[in-house]
Enzyme design. Sequence first.
Site, PDB file in Angstrom:
ATOM      1  N   TYR A  38      25.660 -37.700 -12.467  1.00 28.65           N
ATOM      2  CA  TYR A  38      25.916 -38.920 -11.656  1.00 28.65           C
ATOM      3  C   TYR A  38      27.065 -38.930 -10.906  1.00 28.65           C
ATOM      4  CZ  TYR A  38      28.675 -39.599 -16.100  1.00 28.65           C
ATOM      5  OH  TYR A  38      29.504 -39.447 -17.167  1.00 28.65           O
ATOM      6  N   LYS A  91      23.902 -46.965 -17.220  1.00 28.29           N
ATOM      7  CA  LYS A  91      25.266 -46.342 -17.625  1.00 28.29           C
ATOM      8  C   LYS A  91      24.591 -45.761 -19.027  1.00 28.29           C
ATOM      9  CE  LYS A  91      30.043 -47.008 -19.342  1.00 28.29           C
ATOM     10  NZ  LYS A  91      29.866 -46.293 -20.480  1.00 28.29           N
ATOM     11  N   CYS A  97      17.269 -48.861 -67.078  1.00 24.70           N
ATOM     12  CA  CYS A  97      16.633 -49.487 -66.078  1.00 24.70           C
ATOM     13  C   CYS A  97      16.125 -48.249 -64.978  1.00 24.70           C
ATOM     14  CB  CYS A  97      17.433 -50.261 -65.096  1.00 24.70           C
ATOM     15  SG  CYS A  97      16.588 -50.938 -63.584  1.00 24.70           S
ATOM     16  N   GLU A 123      23.502 -47.865 -11.048  1.00 21.90           N
ATOM     17  CA  GLU A 123      22.941 -47.049 -11.799  1.00 21.90           C
ATOM     18  C   GLU A 123      22.892 -47.584 -13.467  1.00 21.90           C
ATOM     19  OE1 GLU A 123      25.490 -43.883 -11.464  1.00 21.90           O
ATOM     20  OE2 GLU A 123      25.096 -43.588  -9.061  1.00 21.90           O
ATOM     21  N   CYS A 140      21.874 -55.899 -62.859  1.00 22.74           N
ATOM     22  CA  CYS A 140      20.745 -56.062 -63.997  1.00 22.74           C
ATOM     23  C   CYS A 140      21.436 -55.650 -65.223  1.00 22.74           C
ATOM     24  CB  CYS A 140      19.600 -54.764 -63.594  1.00 22.74           C
ATOM     25  SG  CYS A 140      18.910 -54.229 -64.790  1.00 22.74           S
ATOM     26  N   CYS A 164      12.909 -53.674 -64.431  1.00 24.02           N
ATOM     27  CA  CYS A 164      13.010 -53.183 -65.945  1.00 24.02           C
ATOM     28  C   CYS A 164      12.549 -54.570 -66.782  1.00 24.02           C
ATOM     29  CB  CYS A 164      14.113 -52.500 -66.386  1.00 24.02           C
ATOM     30  SG  CYS A 164      15.755 -53.571 -66.413  1.00 24.02           S
ATOM     31  N   LYS A 204      28.751 -54.250 -19.086  1.00 30.04           N
ATOM     32  CA  LYS A 204      28.348 -53.856 -20.300  1.00 30.04           C
ATOM     33  C   LYS A 204      27.579 -55.081 -20.912  1.00 30.04           C
ATOM     34  CE  LYS A 204      30.039 -50.860 -22.150  1.00 30.04           C
ATOM     35  NZ  LYS A 204      31.198 -50.087 -22.716  1.00 30.04           N
ATOM     36  N   ARG A 248      35.040 -34.460 -22.100  1.00 29.22           N
ATOM     37  CA  ARG A 248      36.206 -35.016 -21.162  1.00 29.22           C
ATOM     38  C   ARG A 248      37.300 -34.888 -21.868  1.00 29.22           C
ATOM     39  NH1 ARG A 248      35.848 -41.485 -19.985  1.00 29.22           N
ATOM     40  NH2 ARG A 248      35.940 -41.484 -22.283  1.00 29.22           N
ATOM     41  N   CYS A 293      15.489 -58.416 -63.903  1.00 33.13           N
ATOM     42  CA  CYS A 293      15.621 -57.490 -63.146  1.00 33.13           C
ATOM     43  C   CYS A 293      14.026 -57.022 -62.539  1.00 33.13           C
ATOM     44  CB  CYS A 293      16.140 -56.057 -63.864  1.00 33.13           C
ATOM     45  SG  CYS A 293      15.954 -54.742 -62.855  1.00 33.13           S
ATOM     46  N   ASP A 335      24.312 -43.756 -22.389  1.00 29.79           N
ATOM     47  CA  ASP A 335      25.338 -43.722 -23.566  1.00 29.79           C
ATOM     48  C   ASP A 335      25.024 -42.262 -24.286  1.00 29.79           C
ATOM     49  OD1 ASP A 335      27.233 -44.668 -25.391  1.00 29.79           O
ATOM     50  OD2 ASP A 335      25.637 -45.788 -26.331  1.00 29.79           O
TER      51      ASP A 335
HETATM   52  S1  IVH Z   1      30.686 -42.760 -13.223  1.00 28.23           S
HETATM   53  C1  IVH Z   1      34.898 -42.224 -12.362  1.00 28.23           C
HETATM   54  N1  IVH Z   1      28.231 -43.096 -13.735  1.00 28.23           N
HETATM   55  O1  IVH Z   1      30.642 -44.055 -18.723  1.00 28.23           O
HETATM   56  C2  IVH Z   1      33.570 -42.510 -12.232  1.00 28.23           C
HETATM   57  N2  IVH Z   1      29.449 -42.787 -15.443  1.00 28.23           N
HETATM   58  O2  IVH Z   1      32.686 -46.046 -19.415  1.00 28.23           O
HETATM   59  C3  IVH Z   1      32.874 -41.803 -12.971  1.00 28.23           C
HETATM   60  N3  IVH Z   1      28.525 -42.960 -17.683  1.00 28.23           N
HETATM   61  O3  IVH Z   1      33.082 -41.787 -18.832  1.00 28.23           O
HETATM   62  C4  IVH Z   1      31.978 -42.349 -13.994  1.00 28.23           C
HETATM   63  N4  IVH Z   1      26.496 -43.339 -17.071  1.00 28.23           N
HETATM   64  O4  IVH Z   1      30.764 -40.766 -19.225  1.00 28.23           O
HETATM   65  C5  IVH Z   1      29.281 -43.083 -14.139  1.00 28.23           C
HETATM   66  N5  IVH Z   1      25.943 -43.527 -14.090  1.00 28.23           N
HETATM   67  C6  IVH Z   1      27.225 -43.398 -14.486  1.00 28.23           C
HETATM   68  C7  IVH Z   1      27.153 -43.234 -15.795  1.00 28.23           C
HETATM   69  C8  IVH Z   1      28.695 -43.030 -16.225  1.00 28.23           C
HETATM   70  C9  IVH Z   1      27.211 -43.155 -18.073  1.00 28.23           C
HETATM   71  C10 IVH Z   1      29.895 -42.807 -18.646  1.00 28.23           C
HETATM   72  C11 IVH Z   1      30.638 -41.683 -18.208  1.00 28.23           C
HETATM   73  C12 IVH Z   1      32.043 -42.599 -18.266  1.00 28.23           C
HETATM   74  C13 IVH Z   1      31.819 -43.740 -19.067  1.00 28.23           C
HETATM   75  C14 IVH Z   1      32.839 -44.725 -18.456  1.00 28.23           C
END
Ligand code: IVH
Length: 653
Positions: free
Chosen positions: A223, A115, A426, A113, A421, A406, A309, A136, A403, A117
């Site tokens: 998710y 991730k 200026c 999936e 300058c 000026c 990452k 969280r 400059c 942000d």
């Molecule tokens: S699963 C215990 N799935 O990434 C597993 N997390 O670095 C629960 N996040 O705190 C997380 N997309 O806020 C999961 N597709 C995804 C996600 C996801 C973003 C975030 C989430 C988590 C952080 C961890």
Amino acid sequence: MNVEEARALAEKLRAEIAEHNRRYYDNDAPTISDFEYDKLNHSLIDLENEFPEIVTDSSPTLHVGGTVSDKFAPFPHEVPLESLQDVFSHEELFAFGERVKNAIGDGIAFDVEPKIDGLSIALTYENGVFIKGATRGNGRVGEDVTHNLMTIRSLPKTLKNAPERLIVRGEVYMAKDVFEDINNQREILGQQSLANPRNAAAGSLRQLDPKVAEERRLDLIVYNIQYSTNTYKTHTETLDALTEMGFQVVPYKLYSSIEDCVEQIENIGKTRDEYSYEMDGAVIKVNDLSLRTVLGSTSKVPRWAVAYKYPPEEKLTKLIDIAVQVGRTGVLTPKAVFEPVRLAGTTVSYATLHNQDNISALDVRIGDTVRIRKAGEIIPEVVAVEKELRPEGTKPFFLPSVCPECGADVIRDPDGAAVRCTGANCPAQRLRNLVHFASKDAMDIDGLGPSACEKLLNAGFVEDIADFYYLDVQSLQTLPGMKRKSAENLVAAINDSKKRGLGRLLCALGIRQVGTKAAEVIAEHFGTMDSLKCANLFDLTEISDVGEVTAQYIIDWFASPGAEEILGKLEKAGVSFEAETTRVSDAFSGMTFVLTGTLDSMTRDEAGAKINASVSKKTSIVVAGEAAGSKLTKANELGIKVISEEEFISMLQ
Ligand code: IVH
């Protein structure tokens, strides 16, 4: 490395991580990129793995970052919100696959999936009705932000075919187009732009007033099912069920081996631009829920999932020009102007090139193809020049010797790379001075952003900062696009700024090296503009935060041509020249108090005395509360009278 060296290094890393956690989770203002932060964490994990004896209870590797602020009601999570282990290479990903295989054998299905942000949250539904939602926090206790979550349209308030009880986890985010839209609006209004979509989402969700969150048009993607009264066999089954209930659910693809996941991970990475949200990686999860239970978790992360990452996004683009800007203090700053590219959430077409040394080191030339990245995922920068793509006939670039605004000569600072300058009048410096004066940290005048200042300057309504206080509604209305109401608001905002106090005013004057903090300390120390004006080098350097160079800049500013006139105009307009203080009864007039530690019976504001932040020879009395620290030590060193909170109260009475 021996154990002691490892311990020392780990301590250093922990302190660094703790500081970045504070900036990221508590202030929503990170100063390094997530990628750099993750690498820092990784170094500590590796070190602790090699030397298990150096692990401490408080090591961040055992805890999810983030603390709970006292702004919102604490919300204990029924099921902890775990974090994910990060991996940065295919090798590390395969190692995860091996660990899973060793624990449960072959033939395991994984899903991949994006991730997202944003900001992780947990939502509780009872009989299909949204009841509560929380951030969280530290993973065990979060903040109750239900009032703000209620404003999110993609968060269903009621569910279809819902289980009796459901806790679902997801990410609140700001879509990229919303982020750009809001920033465009903010620019028009002269407000500071939001740094990136993640910070924008986090900042919006942690507002006390839900109206702000509503205006920010946040979104939600879920998710994970944290808890449900229904039972499911696989993760993908839960995602499908969540879709049917009415949630926006993370897109997923299922694979029968880790090796097969790689292609999809790379695919997501390459097509990041096409998603409506920012992402910082891909998440790989074991699909079978019963296997999750078998694999379990470490004290911080599950063993059944990892986050892959992506390195910070970089883009190639063509350098059209190198523009040279003259800053408030006269410094010439080269700016790369390139063909617009989308990068980490925004479209960028400029990046600072810092100074001549940087230009020479990169050997960047107009016409080059350059590689752009965002430092700390916020500030665009030119990382490198693709020399092999350089067209014929380019020339090395040098900053001009006069400059560009000026025509005055420029000189290189003896102590650094900056080129400045020398023109006293200026116009570029003049505009920047005006903008700085009105900015948030300075006099905080709403509606006086860069474009408004430029209009006023071009129309000849203002020449220096003091002229703001002599503007009137009638003449303002003659400016293009300025209606009566806006003109009235602007004059009201300008008038309102008169009472900001000496600290803000000092910062607003734009004296070199006198930023917000130094200005406040200086203002508190001297109390009035008059006493600061008479200060010599010795008086100024008596303040611990003020060095000789800064002190000299302050003296030079007061002695500079025009300073006297500006101060006269400001004073005549009624701008406060006094430090922000509240006075106690006449019996204490002229006395300065410093409070240290926590007071039981009152807040500092309620104390109502003339209170300064730092202890100096001029302090009359120090009031020591619970856990008084360095200020108390300093008071003792200087032989200043120290009294208890009770004594202070009886004095007030
Ligand atoms: S699963 C215990 N799935 O990434 C597993 N997390 O670095 C629960 N996040 O705190 C997380 N997309 O806020 C999961 N597709 C995804 C996600 C996801 C973003 C975030 C989430 C988590 C952080 C961890």
